[in-house]
Design a protein around this motif. Structure first.
Motif, PDB file in Angstrom:
ATOM      1  N   UNK A   1       0.793  -1.220   0.000  1.00 36.35           N
ATOM      2  CA  UNK A   1       0.000   0.000   0.000  1.00 36.35           C
ATOM      3  C   UNK A   1       0.825   1.269   0.000  1.00 36.35           C
ATOM      4  N   UNK A   2       2.152   1.139  -0.106  1.00 37.59           N
ATOM      5  CA  UNK A   2       3.026   2.315  -0.158  1.00 37.59           C
ATOM      6  C   UNK A   2       3.281   2.621  -1.626  1.00 37.59           C
ATOM      7  N   UNK A   3       2.428   3.456  -2.183  1.00 32.05           N
ATOM      8  CA  UNK A   3       2.487   3.780  -3.610  1.00 32.05           C
ATOM      9  C   UNK A   3       2.854   5.245  -3.760  1.00 32.05           C
ATOM     10  N   UNK A   4       4.085   5.490  -4.140  1.00 33.25           N
ATOM     11  CA  UNK A   4       4.592   6.849  -4.269  1.00 33.25           C
ATOM     12  C   UNK A   4       5.291   6.990  -5.615  1.00 33.25           C
ATOM     13  N   UNK A   5       5.412   8.217  -6.123  1.00 29.35           N
ATOM     14  CA  UNK A   5       6.229   8.399  -7.335  1.00 29.35           C
ATOM     15  C   UNK A   5       7.649   7.883  -7.098  1.00 29.35           C
ATOM     16  N   UNK A   6       8.191   7.228  -8.089  1.00 30.50           N
ATOM     17  CA  UNK A   6       9.496   6.589  -7.914  1.00 30.50           C
ATOM     18  C   UNK A   6      10.482   7.067  -8.961  1.00 30.50           C
ATOM     19  N   UNK A   7      11.742   6.992  -8.582  1.00 33.45           N
ATOM     20  CA  UNK A   7      12.817   7.334  -9.490  1.00 33.45           C
ATOM     21  C   UNK A   7      13.898   6.278  -9.412  1.00 33.45           C
ATOM     22  N   UNK A   8      14.490   5.950 -10.533  1.00 35.67           N
ATOM     23  CA  UNK A   8      15.562   4.965 -10.607  1.00 35.67           C
ATOM     24  C   UNK A   8      16.755   5.616 -11.288  1.00 35.67           C
ATOM     25  N   UNK A   9      17.824   5.764 -10.537  1.00 35.51           N
ATOM     26  CA  UNK A   9      18.962   6.412 -11.132  1.00 35.51           C
ATOM     27  C   UNK A   9      20.161   6.412 -10.195  1.00 35.51           C
ATOM     28  N   UNK A  10      21.265   6.012 -10.775  1.00 35.50           N
ATOM     29  CA  UNK A  10      21.329   5.763 -12.206  1.00 35.50           C
ATOM     30  C   UNK A  10      21.405   4.256 -12.410  1.00 35.50           C
ATOM     31  N   UNK A  11      20.492   3.707 -13.228  1.00 34.75           N
ATOM     32  CA  UNK A  11      20.504   2.283 -13.548  1.00 34.75           C
ATOM     33  C   UNK A  11      21.561   2.025 -14.618  1.00 34.75           C
ATOM     34  N   UNK A  12      22.262   0.921 -14.466  1.00 30.46           N
ATOM     35  CA  UNK A  12      23.376   0.628 -15.364  1.00 30.46           C
ATOM     36  C   UNK A  12      22.892  -0.047 -16.640  1.00 30.46           C
ATOM     37  N   UNK A  13      23.195   0.559 -17.764  1.00 34.92           N
ATOM     38  CA  UNK A  13      22.753   0.048 -19.056  1.00 34.92           C
ATOM     39  C   UNK A  13      23.210  -1.378 -19.351  1.00 34.92           C
ATOM     40  N   UNK A  14      24.453  -1.782 -19.002  1.00 33.69           N
ATOM     41  CA  UNK A  14      24.866  -3.139 -19.350  1.00 33.69           C
ATOM     42  C   UNK A  14      24.067  -4.241 -18.662  1.00 33.69           C
TER      43      UNK A  14
END
Length: 340
Positions: free
Chosen positions: A53-66
Motif C-alpha cells: 500500500x506504499x504507492x509513491x512516485x518513484x525514481x531509478x537512477x542511475x541504472x546501469x545500461x549493461x
C-alpha cells in the motif's frame, strides 16, 4: 524546487526500505529514488512496497545500461508505473568501461553513442509503444503492448559536459551526482541548454540516422541533483560521513575527473583527506538544518528542478534510523509547504 529522498543504502530485505518509502508518503516528499540495486532489484522492491500500500512516485537512477536490454528497461519502468499508479523517472548510465567489460564482456565502442541509442529506444517504446533503430551498439524493432499508464520520463546520469550536452538533446531528465551548485551552474546547465538548442534547431536525433526525433521537447531536460547531506551533531565528523557516502566513487577515474573539472583536486585514494575536500567544495553538505538549507538554496537559485536528499553517510555510520531522522528534520524545514 522539489525535495525528494533516496534509499541511502542497498538493502538485503525489502522491509528495510519501508521507513524511507513511508517517509516519502508521510512528508509528501516529491519522489522516492533508488540507485542500481545489486542485491534486491530496485524495480522489484518498489512493486513490493506497492503491494503493502506504499504507492509513491518513484525514481531509478542511475541504472546501469549493461545490466538490462533497452526493451527490458522500458518494460520494467512501465511495470512500476502500472503497479504503483504513480509517475516514474527512469535514468540510465553506461557505468565505467571496466564495469561494462565485467557485466557484458566488452566495453561500449562509443560511450555517448551507446547512451544516445539506448535512450532513443526506451523513450520511443514508452512514448509511442514502438521503436526502430539500427545503431552501432543497439538494434531494435519492437513494440510494447498498448496500455494506459502513468507518465514515465527517461533520463541520463550526467557527470561531465559532454554527457550533459547529450542529455539536452535526447533525455527528459538529467540526474547529477557529486556536483556542487557552482559546477552545475558553470558547466552542466550550459551544456544541457546547448544540447536542447541543438535538438530544437536540427529537429534530428543526431548520430542514430533516424531522422526527425519525434520524442524531442523544446525545453532543456529537468534537472535532478542528488545531494549527499548529513546533519551535524555529537559524535559526528564531516569527513567520516563524506567518506562513507562517497569514498567508493572517489576511487573511480570518471568521478575523479569530474571533480577535478569542478575545481576539487583529489590527491589520495578516496580517504578522509579527499572526503574533506567534498565538504569544503560544497559537494557534501554538512551542518545544522539551517546551514543545509542555505546550501540547498544555491541549487534552487540556479534553476534545479529537484534535489534528492541522500543520507548514505549517516546510514552507513550511524544506522538507518539516524538517516530517517536526518531526512525528516531537513524535509520538515523545507521552505516549500508542499514538501512538509
Amino acid at each position: 524546487m522539489r525535495f525528494s529522498l533516496a534509499l541511502p543504502t542497498g538493502v538485503v530485505r525489502p522491509e528495510q526500505a519501508v521507513p524511507f518509502a513511508l517517509l516519502t508518503q508521510r512528508t509528501a516528499a516529491h519522489r522516492f529514488w533508488q540507485g542500481q540495486g545489486m542485491v534486491l532489484d530496485s524495480h522489484h522492491l518498489t512493486v513490493w512496497l506497492a503491494g503493502l500500500g506504499i504507492r509513491v512516485p518513484s525514481g531509478f537512477g542511475v541504472s546501469l545500461m549493461p545490466l538490462r536490454a533497452p526493451y527490458q528497461a522500458a518494460v520494467e519502468a512501465r511495470s512500476v508505473a502500472l503497479s504503483t499508479g504513480r509517475s516514474v523517472v527512469a535514468c540510465f548510465g553506461p557505468g565505467g568501461p571496466a564495469g561494462q567489460r565485467g557485466f557484458q564482456g566488452r566495453s561500449y565502442a562509443g560511450q555517448l553513442d551507446a547512451c544516445r541509442e539506448y535512450v532513443h529506444i526506451v523513450r520511443g517504446l514508452l512514448a509511442h509503444g514502438e521503436t526502430r533503430l539500427s545503431g552501432a551498439e543497439f538494434a531494435t524493432s519492437a513494440r510494447l503492448a498498448g496500455l494506459p499508464a502513468p507518465d514515465v520520463s527517461v533520463g541520463l546520469g550526467v557527470l561531465r559536459a559532454r554527457m550533459a550536452k547529450l542529455a539536452g538533446e535526447v533525455a527528459d531528465v538529467a540526474v547529477t551526482w557529486l556536483g556542487s551548485a557552482s559546477y552545475l551552474d558553470g558547466t552542466l546547465l550550459p551544456a544541457l541548454r546547448e544540447g536542447a538548442a541543438r535538438r530544437v534547431r536540427t529537429g534530428t536525433d543526431a548520430g542514430t540516422g533516424t531522422g526527425v526525433d519525434t520524442h524531442a521537447s523544446p525545453r532543456p531536460p529537468r534537472v535532478t541533483a542528488y545531494v549527499p547531506v548529513a546533519l551535524s551533531g555529537p559524535g559526528r565528523a564531516a569527513a567520516e560521513l563524506a567518506q562513507a557516502a562517497c569514498g567508493a566513487h572517489l576511487q573511480a577515474p570518471h568521478y575523479r575527473d569530474a571533480l577535478r573539472r569542478s575545481g576539487i583536486a583529489l590527491e589520495g585514494d578516496g580517504g578522509a583527506d579527499d572526503a574533506r575536500k567534498l565538504v569544503d567544495g560544497g559537494v557534501f553538505l554538512y551542518g545544522t538544518v539551517e546551514e543545509i538549507h542555505a546550501r540547498l538554496d544555491e541549487y534552487r537559485a540556479i534553476g534545479v528542478d529537484e534535489v534528492v536528499l541522500h543520507t548514505s553517510g549517516v546510514a552507513l555510520t550511524k544506522g538507518p534510523r539516524a538517516a530517517v531522522d536526518d531526512l525528516e528534520r531537513v524535509l520538515e524545514a523545507a521552505p516549500d509547504p508542499a514538501v512538509r
